[in-house]
Structures are given as structure tokens and as C-alpha cells.
Design an enzyme around this catalytic site. Structure first.
Site, PDB file in Angstrom:
ATOM      1  N   ASP A 112      23.336  29.530  29.726  1.00 30.10           N
ATOM      2  CA  ASP A 112      22.363  28.940  28.651  1.00 30.10           C
ATOM      3  C   ASP A 112      22.859  28.737  27.571  1.00 30.10           C
ATOM      4  OD1 ASP A 112      21.030  29.351  25.949  1.00 30.10           O
ATOM      5  OD2 ASP A 112      19.731  31.293  26.820  1.00 30.10           O
TER       6      ASP A 112
ATOM      7  N   THR B 140      42.681  29.544  61.152  1.00 34.18           N
ATOM      8  CA  THR B 140      43.280  29.764  59.977  1.00 34.18           C
ATOM      9  C   THR B 140      43.551  29.572  58.611  1.00 34.18           C
ATOM     10  OG1 THR B 140      44.549  27.414  60.102  1.00 34.18           O
ATOM     11  CG2 THR B 140      45.265  29.732  61.799  1.00 34.18           C
TER      12      THR B 140
ATOM     13  N   LYS C   1      32.014  22.612  42.462  1.00 38.21           N
ATOM     14  CA  LYS C   1      33.323  21.696  42.901  1.00 38.21           C
ATOM     15  C   LYS C   1      33.895  20.777  42.306  1.00 38.21           C
ATOM     16  CE  LYS C   1      34.865  26.362  42.082  1.00 38.21           C
ATOM     17  NZ  LYS C   1      34.457  27.292  40.468  1.00 38.21           N
TER      18      LYS C   1
ATOM     19  N   LYS D 168      35.367  38.154  50.375  1.00 38.09           N
ATOM     20  CA  LYS D 168      35.940  36.694  51.548  1.00 38.09           C
ATOM     21  C   LYS D 168      37.416  38.189  52.752  1.00 38.09           C
ATOM     22  CE  LYS D 168      36.947  33.658  49.013  1.00 38.09           C
ATOM     23  NZ  LYS D 168      37.973  32.696  48.982  1.00 38.09           N
TER      24      LYS D 168
ATOM     25  N   TYR E 106      28.832  24.282  47.765  1.00 41.22           N
ATOM     26  CA  TYR E 106      29.902  25.205  46.777  1.00 41.22           C
ATOM     27  C   TYR E 106      31.182  24.265  46.168  1.00 41.22           C
ATOM     28  CZ  TYR E 106      34.042  28.309  45.374  1.00 41.22           C
ATOM     29  OH  TYR E 106      34.720  28.993  44.669  1.00 41.22           O
TER      30      TYR E 106
HETATM   31  P1  NAD Z   1      33.802  36.498  40.719  1.00 41.51           P
HETATM   32  O1  NAD Z   1      32.541  36.246  41.456  1.00 41.51           O
HETATM   33  O2  NAD Z   1      34.553  38.122  41.159  1.00 41.51           O
HETATM   34  O3  NAD Z   1      34.013  36.154  39.683  1.00 41.51           O
HETATM   35  C1  NAD Z   1      33.347  35.335  38.842  1.00 41.51           C
HETATM   36  C2  NAD Z   1      32.426  35.626  38.000  1.00 41.51           C
HETATM   37  O4  NAD Z   1      30.993  34.863  37.131  1.00 41.51           O
HETATM   38  C3  NAD Z   1      31.870  37.029  38.201  1.00 41.51           C
HETATM   39  O5  NAD Z   1      31.699  38.211  37.823  1.00 41.51           O
HETATM   40  C4  NAD Z   1      29.895  36.666  37.363  1.00 41.51           C
HETATM   41  O6  NAD Z   1      28.601  37.341  37.525  1.00 41.51           O
HETATM   42  C5  NAD Z   1      30.229  35.221  36.841  1.00 41.51           C
HETATM   43  N1  NAD Z   1      29.448  34.950  36.474  1.00 41.51           N
HETATM   44  C6  NAD Z   1      28.387  34.253  37.317  1.00 41.51           C
HETATM   45  N2  NAD Z   1      27.271  33.357  36.839  1.00 41.51           N
HETATM   46  C7  NAD Z   1      27.316  33.737  35.862  1.00 41.51           C
HETATM   47  C8  NAD Z   1      26.711  33.063  34.386  1.00 41.51           C
HETATM   48  N3  NAD Z   1      25.689  31.974  34.840  1.00 41.51           N
HETATM   49  N4  NAD Z   1      27.157  34.164  33.617  1.00 41.51           N
HETATM   50  C9  NAD Z   1      28.296  34.166  33.160  1.00 41.51           C
HETATM   51  N5  NAD Z   1      28.802  34.427  34.196  1.00 41.51           N
HETATM   52  C10 NAD Z   1      28.158  34.253  35.748  1.00 41.51           C
HETATM   53  O7  NAD Z   1      34.556  35.186  41.670  1.00 41.51           O
HETATM   54  P2  NAD Z   1      36.141  34.827  41.563  1.00 41.51           P
HETATM   55  O8  NAD Z   1      37.187  35.109  42.487  1.00 41.51           O
HETATM   56  O9  NAD Z   1      37.328  35.943  40.247  1.00 41.51           O
HETATM   57  O10 NAD Z   1      36.774  33.722  40.968  1.00 41.51           O
HETATM   58  C11 NAD Z   1      36.777  32.765  39.645  1.00 41.51           C
HETATM   59  C12 NAD Z   1      36.264  31.314  39.737  1.00 41.51           C
HETATM   60  O11 NAD Z   1      37.555  30.941  41.160  1.00 41.51           O
HETATM   61  C13 NAD Z   1      36.123  30.964  40.920  1.00 41.51           C
HETATM   62  O12 NAD Z   1      35.319  29.610  39.431  1.00 41.51           O
HETATM   63  C14 NAD Z   1      35.462  30.390  41.754  1.00 41.51           C
HETATM   64  O13 NAD Z   1      34.547  29.800  42.265  1.00 41.51           O
HETATM   65  C15 NAD Z   1      36.943  30.213  41.480  1.00 41.51           C
HETATM   66  N6  NAD Z   1      37.475  30.626  42.938  1.00 41.51           N
HETATM   67  C16 NAD Z   1      37.769  31.548  43.982  1.00 41.51           C
HETATM   68  C17 NAD Z   1      38.714  31.441  44.152  1.00 41.51           C
HETATM   69  C18 NAD Z   1      39.134  33.058  45.561  1.00 41.51           C
HETATM   70  O14 NAD Z   1      39.594  32.597  46.537  1.00 41.51           O
HETATM   71  N7  NAD Z   1      39.156  33.856  44.568  1.00 41.51           N
HETATM   72  C19 NAD Z   1      38.610  30.494  45.857  1.00 41.51           C
HETATM   73  C20 NAD Z   1      38.116  29.271  45.235  1.00 41.51           C
HETATM   74  C21 NAD Z   1      38.040  29.328  43.923  1.00 41.51           C
END
Ligand code: NAD
Length: 323
Positions: free
Chosen positions: A53, A219, A153, A192, A149
Site C-alpha cells: 500500500d 549441494t 528478484k 529453509k 521468486y
Molecule cells: P522473512 O520471511 O523472515 O522476512 C521477510 C519479511 O517481509 C516478513 O517478516 C514478512 O512479514 C515481511 N513482508 C512480506 N510482505 C510484506 C508486506 N506486503 N508488507 C510488509 N512486510 C511484508 O525472510 P528473510 O529470510 O528475513 O529474508 C529477507 C529478505 O532477504 C527477503 O527479501 C528475501 O527474499 C531475501 N533473501 C533471503 C534469503 C535467506 O536465505 N533467508 C536468501 C536470499 C534472499
């Protein structure tokens, strides 16, 4: 005092970033669609709001803020990303969060914005062998990510870089490779591999068996959360503005990750391989660029991160059993 906004602060990496920025003396506002599940965050301000939003985004981005860290995304492990059931939601939700945030950041002349991209942007055609020598940043094109996804990105990387070119906002982009650690999702379908493994081992008696999707020969490399946060802060402090890998180059098979986890738990566990969503066959981070640009690369062993993660998840499992 520097002012930062952390988007996705109610999630795993965002929650850790809030703590780090507070420890560095920042004034920090967090925003997320939900509160943090595992931690009371030390944020100066925390807004529960939906970043799809634009009015919510306008209310949390202040004029001339120093930094924004954009972690909000629809996100999960293979069981969430590769079934195909969530494709539309993943693309729609995450793209809108990024479109709204970067637009508002440019309009309000925010100093610098960080975007969390992913190793999932790399073409599936160069990840067909378990023996992956590492994904160099330049391998991203010609593009063929293996999931929607990953496509979102890649689109959003380009979106931030376009805003940098056209509106002069400073952008930093990291491609995270499987970040894991305490206070991350460990159950419910979005977890994960490292967290799922820790949970399964913690829930299983010594001598028991756990289920694993596929033959377990696939892997990956996994990066402990503290090193991810360190890499992001170093990138933000640098003047490097092209996408860069933030990942470990210690690659391991999922079978060996399970054996390592059982060993940490002090249990003998056998593996029951079953069909399930898998993703690419082999993936590893390649860290030449980050070493050259930041004079730093992750160095903590997987074992050390897994020990801390296992202890935290085993504790969560026993609390869940008690309640
Ligand atoms: P996570 O799911 O724990 O955190 C993402 C947060 O975004 C969640 O708390 C969710 O509620 C919030 N969110 C989603 N939609 C929303 C919206 N419309 N408004 C407000 N908040 C919203 O994931 P994470 O592991 O902390 O990942 C953080 C970022 O890093 C993400 O962008 C993810 O794609 C990227 N990433 C993570 C990994 C990993 O291994 N954890 C790897 C590659 C990229």
C-alpha cells in the site's frame, strides 16, 4: 544520529538488522505486516503495515532519511517457492513492496537504499551439477532463474539500478545465498533446509529416521546470519553499487548437512529419501568480487553456525512440546 528504516523488520534478517543498527547508534524504524515472532526488537519505532500500500510506504519513509534496508518479501524454502502454488502472490506482493519503496525513497531524497536480492536469480542451466564451482555475478545473464521468486528478484534488482541511474539515489544490492541462524522461520512450511534439518533432528529420538526430499546429493552453501549482516553493513559503507554475492563458498550436500546436524545433536539418525520440491542440483557462492570490492568475505564455518542454530531450534521445539 543516523536515521534508518528497516522494511521486513518483523522477519528473520530484518530483525537482526534492527538489532545491529541500534548497536551502532542509529535511530531505527522497523516496518512489517506483522510483529517479530521471536524477539522484542529494540527499534525506536515499529509500524505494522502493508508495504504493498503506497500510503503505508509514504507514512514510514521520512524526508531525507539516511538509509533504507529493504528486506520485505514473500519468501520461503523449497516447499514454498517450488510448488508453484504461491507464484502469483510472491511476484505481486514482493514487486509492489519494491516498486513502492524505491519510488518513495527517491521522492523523499533518502541517502542510500539496500535491496536484498538472491542467488535464485542465477540461470538454472548453470546449476545442473552437484559440483558447482560457484556463481559469479556476471553469470546472471542471459537470465533463466528456476522460479518466479527468482524472476521477481531479478526484475527488482533492475528496478533499483534504474532508479539509481535516473534519479541519482544511491543503491546497494546483495544476492544472498541461503542465510540461516537463530530467530528464523523453523516450522510451518516456509522454513529453509538448515532450519528444517535442525527441527527434524531435534524432534527425532536417537536411532530414529528423518525424511528428506530428493536423493540428498543436491549441494548448497549456507551463510550464518551474523556474517550476512556484517556483509550488508560493509556494502552500505562502500561505494560499490553493482549486485554482489553475499554467501559462503563452503558447499555441502544436503545429506552431509543432515549428518552434521545429527552429529551436533549427538544422535544417530538415518535418512529416508522421499519425493519433494527440490530446486537446482548444485549452487555455491563465488566470492572474488566481494573480496575485491569490500576487502572482506564470509569465513565462519558452517559447523559453527549450525551449532548455534541447532541449539536455538532445539529450544524452540522443547518449548512447543511443553506448551
Ligand atoms: P522473512 O520471511 O523472515 O522476512 C521477510 C519479511 O517481509 C516478513 O517478516 C514478512 O512479514 C515481511 N513482508 C512480506 N510482505 C510484506 C508486506 N506486503 N508488507 C510488509 N512486510 C511484508 O525472510 P528473510 O529470510 O528475513 O529474508 C529477507 C529478505 O532477504 C527477503 O527479501 C528475501 O527474499 C531475501 N533473501 C533471503 C534469503 C535467506 O536465505 N533467508 C536468501 C536470499 C534472499
Amino acid at each position: 544520529m543516523k536515521k534508518a528504516l528497516v522494511c521486513g523488520a518483523g522477519g528473520f534478517i530484518g530483525g537482526h538488522m534492527v538489532k545491529r543498527l541500534k548497536a551502532e547508534g542509529y535511530w531505527v524504524r522497523g516496518v512489517d505486516i506483522k510483529e517479530h515472532e521471536f524477539s522484542t526488537l529494540p527499534a525506536d519505532d515499529f509500524v505494522v503495515g502493508d508495504l504493498t500500500d503506497p500510503r503505508v510506504v509514504a507514512s514510514v519513509v521520512d524526508e531525507g532519511m539516511d538509509e533504507i534496508y529493504q528486506f520485505a518479501a514473500d519468501m520461503g524454502g523449497a516447499g514454498y517457492i517450488f510448488t508453484g502454488e504461491h507464484d502469483a502472490a510472491v511476484m505481486h506482493n514482493s514487486a509492489l513492496c519494491n516498486l513502492n519503496t524505491v519510488e518513495e525513497a527517491a521522492r523523499k531524497k533518502v541517502g542510500k537504499i539496500f535491496y536484498s536480492s538472491s542467488a535464485c536469480i542465477y540461470p538454472e542451466t548453470i546449476q545442473v551439477d552437484t559440483d558447482n564451482p560457484g556463481l559469479e555475478e556476471g553469470f546472471a545473464y542471459p537470465a533463466q532463474p528456476d522460479s518466479e521468486y527468482g524472476w521477481e528478484k531479478l526484475f527488482s534488482e533492475r528496478l533499483y539500478l534504474a532508479y539509481q541511474r535516473n534519479y541519482g539515489i544511491a543503491v546497494r544490492v546483495a544476492r544472498f545465498h541461503n542465510i540461516f541462524g537463530p530467530e528464523g522461520t523453523w516450522c510451518g512450511g516456509k522454513e529453509k533446509a538448515p532450519a528444517a534439518m535442525c527441527r527434524k533432528v531435534a524432534e527425532t529420538e536417537d536411532g530414529g529416521s528423518i525424511e528428506m526430499w530428493g536423493d540428498g546429493e543436491q549441494t548448497r552453501s549456507f551463510l550464518y546470519i551474523d556474517e550476512c549482516i556484517e556483509g550488508v553493513r560493509k556494502l552500505m559503507e562502500s561505494d560499490f553499487s553493482d549486485p554482489v554475492n553475499i554467501g559462503s563458498d563452503e558447499m555441502i550436500s544436503i545429506n552431509d548437512l543432515a549428518i552434521m546436524t545429527a552429529d551436533i545433536a549427538g544422535k544417530k539418525i538415518s535418512l529416508n529419501h522421499i519425493p519433494g520440491p527440490l530446486g537446482v542440483r548444485g549452487r555455491n557462492s563465488e566470492n572474488t568480487l566481494i573480496k575485491a570490492k569490500l576487502n572482506w568475505a564470509p569465513s565462519e564455518t558452517l559447523r559453527s553456525g549450525m551449532e548455534k542454530t541447532y541449539n536455538w531450534i532445539a529450544d524452540q521445539v522443547s518449548r512447543a512440546v511443553e506448551s
